[in-house]
Design a protein around this motif. Structure first.
Motif, PDB file in Angstrom:
ATOM      1  N   SER A   1      37.306  86.056  42.328  1.00  0.00           N
ATOM      2  CA  SER A   1      37.676  84.891  41.530  1.00  0.00           C
ATOM      3  C   SER A   1      37.064  85.068  40.142  1.00  0.00           C
ATOM      4  O   SER A   1      35.916  84.731  39.907  1.00  0.00           O
ATOM      5  CB  SER A   1      37.153  83.621  42.206  1.00  0.00           C
ATOM      6  N   VAL A   2      37.843  85.676  39.239  1.00  0.00           N
ATOM      7  CA  VAL A   2      37.297  86.106  37.950  1.00  0.00           C
ATOM      8  C   VAL A   2      38.021  85.448  36.785  1.00  0.00           C
ATOM      9  O   VAL A   2      39.227  85.637  36.601  1.00  0.00           O
ATOM     10  CB  VAL A   2      37.384  87.642  37.801  1.00  0.00           C
ATOM     11  N   MET A   3      37.276  84.688  36.014  1.00  0.00           N
ATOM     12  CA  MET A   3      37.760  84.192  34.722  1.00  0.00           C
ATOM     13  C   MET A   3      37.318  85.220  33.683  1.00  0.00           C
ATOM     14  O   MET A   3      36.133  85.473  33.536  1.00  0.00           O
ATOM     15  CB  MET A   3      37.136  82.826  34.463  1.00  0.00           C
TER      16      MET A   3
ATOM     17  N   GLN B   1      39.477  69.897  35.679  1.00  0.00           N
ATOM     18  CA  GLN B   1      38.146  70.398  35.320  1.00  0.00           C
ATOM     19  C   GLN B   1      37.664  69.872  33.983  1.00  0.00           C
ATOM     20  O   GLN B   1      36.468  69.738  33.771  1.00  0.00           O
ATOM     21  CB  GLN B   1      38.129  71.934  35.331  1.00  0.00           C
TER      22      GLN B   1
ATOM     23  N   CYS C   1      47.478  82.448  34.514  1.00  0.00           N
ATOM     24  CA  CYS C   1      46.566  82.213  35.642  1.00  0.00           C
ATOM     25  C   CYS C   1      46.428  80.721  35.965  1.00  0.00           C
ATOM     26  O   CYS C   1      46.435  80.338  37.130  1.00  0.00           O
ATOM     27  CB  CYS C   1      45.182  82.785  35.337  1.00  0.00           C
ATOM     28  N   HIS C   2      46.270  79.903  34.940  1.00  0.00           N
ATOM     29  CA  HIS C   2      45.978  78.483  35.195  1.00  0.00           C
ATOM     30  C   HIS C   2      47.238  77.631  35.336  1.00  0.00           C
ATOM     31  O   HIS C   2      47.135  76.412  35.493  1.00  0.00           O
ATOM     32  CB  HIS C   2      45.080  77.921  34.094  1.00  0.00           C
TER      33      HIS C   2
ATOM     34  N   GLN D   1      33.541  83.646  33.844  1.00  0.00           N
ATOM     35  CA  GLN D   1      32.850  83.011  34.985  1.00  0.00           C
ATOM     36  C   GLN D   1      33.388  83.651  36.257  1.00  0.00           C
ATOM     37  O   GLN D   1      34.557  84.025  36.323  1.00  0.00           O
ATOM     38  CB  GLN D   1      33.149  81.506  34.981  1.00  0.00           C
ATOM     39  N   GLN D   2      32.536  83.764  37.263  1.00  0.00           N
ATOM     40  CA  GLN D   2      32.996  84.402  38.502  1.00  0.00           C
ATOM     41  C   GLN D   2      32.586  83.629  39.743  1.00  0.00           C
ATOM     42  O   GLN D   2      31.450  83.176  39.859  1.00  0.00           O
ATOM     43  CB  GLN D   2      32.401  85.812  38.622  1.00  0.00           C
ATOM     44  N   ASN D   3      33.515  83.484  40.643  1.00  0.00           N
ATOM     45  CA  ASN D   3      33.237  83.107  42.031  1.00  0.00           C
ATOM     46  C   ASN D   3      32.681  81.708  42.239  1.00  0.00           C
ATOM     47  O   ASN D   3      32.111  81.428  43.277  1.00  0.00           O
ATOM     48  CB  ASN D   3      32.309  84.124  42.699  1.00  0.00           C
ATOM     49  N   LYS D   4      32.874  80.830  41.274  1.00  0.00           N
ATOM     50  CA  LYS D   4      32.497  79.442  41.523  1.00  0.00           C
ATOM     51  C   LYS D   4      33.530  78.792  42.439  1.00  0.00           C
ATOM     52  O   LYS D   4      33.208  77.979  43.292  1.00  0.00           O
ATOM     53  CB  LYS D   4      32.415  78.675  40.195  1.00  0.00           C
ATOM     54  N   TRP D   5      34.794  79.178  42.263  1.00  0.00           N
ATOM     55  CA  TRP D   5      35.875  78.511  42.990  1.00  0.00           C
ATOM     56  C   TRP D   5      36.193  79.166  44.309  1.00  0.00           C
ATOM     57  O   TRP D   5      36.738  78.516  45.204  1.00  0.00           O
ATOM     58  CB  TRP D   5      37.120  78.427  42.104  1.00  0.00           C
TER      59      TRP D   5
ATOM     60  N   ASN E   1      47.962  82.487  26.425  1.00  0.00           N
ATOM     61  CA  ASN E   1      46.749  83.182  26.872  1.00  0.00           C
ATOM     62  C   ASN E   1      46.199  82.731  28.226  1.00  0.00           C
ATOM     63  O   ASN E   1      45.422  83.463  28.835  1.00  0.00           O
ATOM     64  CB  ASN E   1      45.639  82.997  25.833  1.00  0.00           C
ATOM     65  N   CYS E   2      46.523  81.570  28.674  1.00  0.00           N
ATOM     66  CA  CYS E   2      45.864  80.988  29.845  1.00  0.00           C
ATOM     67  C   CYS E   2      46.852  80.663  30.963  1.00  0.00           C
ATOM     68  O   CYS E   2      46.485  80.644  32.138  1.00  0.00           O
ATOM     69  CB  CYS E   2      45.141  79.692  29.467  1.00  0.00           C
TER      70      CYS E   2
ATOM     71  N   PHE F   1      45.257  80.926  42.446  1.00  0.00           N
ATOM     72  CA  PHE F   1      44.025  81.675  42.212  1.00  0.00           C
ATOM     73  C   PHE F   1      43.205  81.234  41.013  1.00  0.00           C
ATOM     74  O   PHE F   1      42.167  81.819  40.724  1.00  0.00           O
ATOM     75  CB  PHE F   1      44.314  83.178  42.137  1.00  0.00           C
TER      76      PHE F   1
ATOM     77  N   PRO G   1      41.704  77.559  38.836  1.00  0.00           N
ATOM     78  CA  PRO G   1      41.624  76.098  38.973  1.00  0.00           C
ATOM     79  C   PRO G   1      42.507  75.323  37.991  1.00  0.00           C
ATOM     80  O   PRO G   1      42.878  75.818  36.937  1.00  0.00           O
ATOM     81  CB  PRO G   1      40.139  75.802  38.710  1.00  0.00           C
TER      82      PRO G   1
HETATM   83  C1  HEC Z   1      43.416  86.525  34.562  1.00  0.00           C
HETATM   84  C2  HEC Z   1      43.474  85.145  34.986  1.00  0.00           C
HETATM   85  C3  HEC Z   1      42.903  84.095  34.035  1.00  0.00           C
HETATM   86  C4  HEC Z   1      43.242  83.862  32.717  1.00  0.00           C
HETATM   87  C5  HEC Z   1      44.268  84.603  31.864  1.00  0.00           C
HETATM   88  C6  HEC Z   1      42.451  82.726  32.290  1.00  0.00           C
HETATM   89  N1  HEC Z   1      41.651  82.285  33.308  1.00  0.00           N
HETATM   90 FE1  HEC Z   1      40.342  80.722  33.236  1.00  0.00          FE
HETATM   91  N2  HEC Z   1      39.777  81.100  35.146  1.00  0.00           N
HETATM   92  C7  HEC Z   1      40.345  82.044  35.991  1.00  0.00           C
HETATM   93  C8  HEC Z   1      39.724  81.977  37.297  1.00  0.00           C
HETATM   94  C9  HEC Z   1      40.063  82.832  38.510  1.00  0.00           C
HETATM   95  C10 HEC Z   1      38.735  80.968  37.204  1.00  0.00           C
HETATM   96  C11 HEC Z   1      37.760  80.538  38.291  1.00  0.00           C
HETATM   97  C12 HEC Z   1      36.506  81.428  38.168  1.00  0.00           C
HETATM   98  C13 HEC Z   1      35.451  81.099  39.193  1.00  0.00           C
HETATM   99  O1  HEC Z   1      35.777  81.056  40.404  1.00  0.00           O
HETATM  100  O2  HEC Z   1      34.297  80.888  38.791  1.00  0.00           O
HETATM  101  C14 HEC Z   1      38.803  80.436  35.851  1.00  0.00           C
HETATM  102  C15 HEC Z   1      38.002  79.429  35.371  1.00  0.00           C
HETATM  103  C16 HEC Z   1      38.140  78.809  34.133  1.00  0.00           C
HETATM  104  C17 HEC Z   1      37.343  77.720  33.652  1.00  0.00           C
HETATM  105  C18 HEC Z   1      36.188  77.066  34.401  1.00  0.00           C
HETATM  106  C19 HEC Z   1      36.637  75.924  35.268  1.00  0.00           C
HETATM  107  C20 HEC Z   1      35.429  75.329  35.955  1.00  0.00           C
HETATM  108  O3  HEC Z   1      35.276  74.116  35.895  1.00  0.00           O
HETATM  109  O4  HEC Z   1      34.642  76.069  36.576  1.00  0.00           O
HETATM  110  C21 HEC Z   1      37.799  77.386  32.406  1.00  0.00           C
HETATM  111  C22 HEC Z   1      37.288  76.285  31.498  1.00  0.00           C
HETATM  112  C23 HEC Z   1      38.878  78.287  32.111  1.00  0.00           C
HETATM  113  N3  HEC Z   1      39.058  79.150  33.174  1.00  0.00           N
HETATM  114  C24 HEC Z   1      39.617  78.276  30.936  1.00  0.00           C
HETATM  115  C25 HEC Z   1      40.566  79.240  30.591  1.00  0.00           C
HETATM  116  C26 HEC Z   1      41.229  79.287  29.313  1.00  0.00           C
HETATM  117  C27 HEC Z   1      41.045  78.271  28.203  1.00  0.00           C
HETATM  118  C28 HEC Z   1      42.035  80.377  29.328  1.00  0.00           C
HETATM  119  C29 HEC Z   1      42.905  80.922  28.206  1.00  0.00           C
HETATM  120  C30 HEC Z   1      42.212  81.218  26.981  1.00  0.00           C
HETATM  121  C31 HEC Z   1      41.863  81.012  30.628  1.00  0.00           C
HETATM  122  N4  HEC Z   1      40.974  80.292  31.362  1.00  0.00           N
HETATM  123  C32 HEC Z   1      42.528  82.171  31.014  1.00  0.00           C
HETATM  124  C33 HEC Z   1      41.353  82.925  35.656  1.00  0.00           C
HETATM  125  C34 HEC Z   1      41.906  83.078  34.395  1.00  0.00           C
END
Ligand code: HEC
Length: 162
Positions: free
Chosen positions: A108-110, A81, A64-65, A98-102, A60-61, A74, A76
């Motif tokens: 920048s879309v989570m 973190q 992107c990560h 969360q959006q646009n912190k990074w 799931n993650c 794209f 973090p």
């Molecule tokens: C479609 C791409 C994408 C997927 C899939 C994704 N993320 Fe993210 N995630 C991002 C982006 C881009 C950011 C930075 C958002 C921002 O700039 O605020 C982020 C930020 C985060 C952050 C915050 C980090 C911080 O300190 O600000 C966490 C925690 C996180 N993701 C966990 C997860 C987890 C757990 C999963 C799987 C369940 C996941 N993400 C799946 C794109 C994704």
């Protein structure tokens, strides 16, 4: 009952309060502040949740990560973190997005996962795996598990509606 400062790092609290994980009914380990945590044996094998968290992270993650939580161009690095995020901060971001912190580009879309049972049914497991990565106790790739945990796997499947 141990209390946690609002923005204290759970692992640091674990260290100061004695790293004695407590077993819940489903074999999930919790630190004294009540945050999910991992158990690792002397051979480096991990409890079921930490292993399951790796699988759920990959599904799931990872796209992107990056593999093993190490980040991509794209999204973090989550092994960095998680040293700054409590379980509650983490869960809040995963549920609501969360959006646009990074990168304040607007792109920048989570995503928010609050409606996705594949993530919501495994929140603790994913956190536990990433916490073990952030603490440097689990390396890259799939960790070996100490044992299967049928009760915990059944609980996950039930949550998913199987
Ligand atoms: C479609 C791409 C994408 C997927 C899939 C994704 N993320 Fe993210 N995630 C991002 C982006 C881009 C950011 C930075 C958002 C921002 O700039 O605020 C982020 C930020 C985060 C952050 C915050 C980090 C911080 O300190 O600000 C966490 C925690 C996180 N993701 C966990 C997860 C987890 C757990 C999963 C799987 C369940 C996941 N993400 C799946 C794109 C994704």
């Amino acid at each position: 009952m141990a209390k946690m400062k609002p923005d204290a790092h759970p692992s640091k609290d674990t260290e100061t309060e004695g790293n004695t994980p407590q077993l819940s009914d489903l074999g999930e380990y919790k630190d004294p502040a009540g945050n999910p945590t991992y158990l690792i044996d002397s051979a480096g094998k991990v409890d079921w949740y930490t292993w399951r968290g790796y699988k759920k992270y990959m599904a799931n993650c990872m796209q992107c990560h990056g593999p093993d939580g190490l980040g991509s161009s794209f999204a973090p690095n989550l092994t960095d973190q998680l040293t700054a995020l409590s379980y509650y901060d983490f869960a809040g971001i995963v549920v609501s997005g969360q959006q646009n912190k990074w990168n304040p580009s607007g792109n920048s879309v989570m995503p928010a996962w609050g409606d996705d049972p594949n993530v919501m049914c495994s929140m603790d497991a994913i956190y536990t795996y990433l916490r073990a990565r952030a603490d440097g106790v689990v390396g890259r790739g799939e960790p070996k598990r100490i044992a299967n945990n049928k009760e915990a796997q059944d609980a996950e499947y039930k949550c998913l509606g199987f």
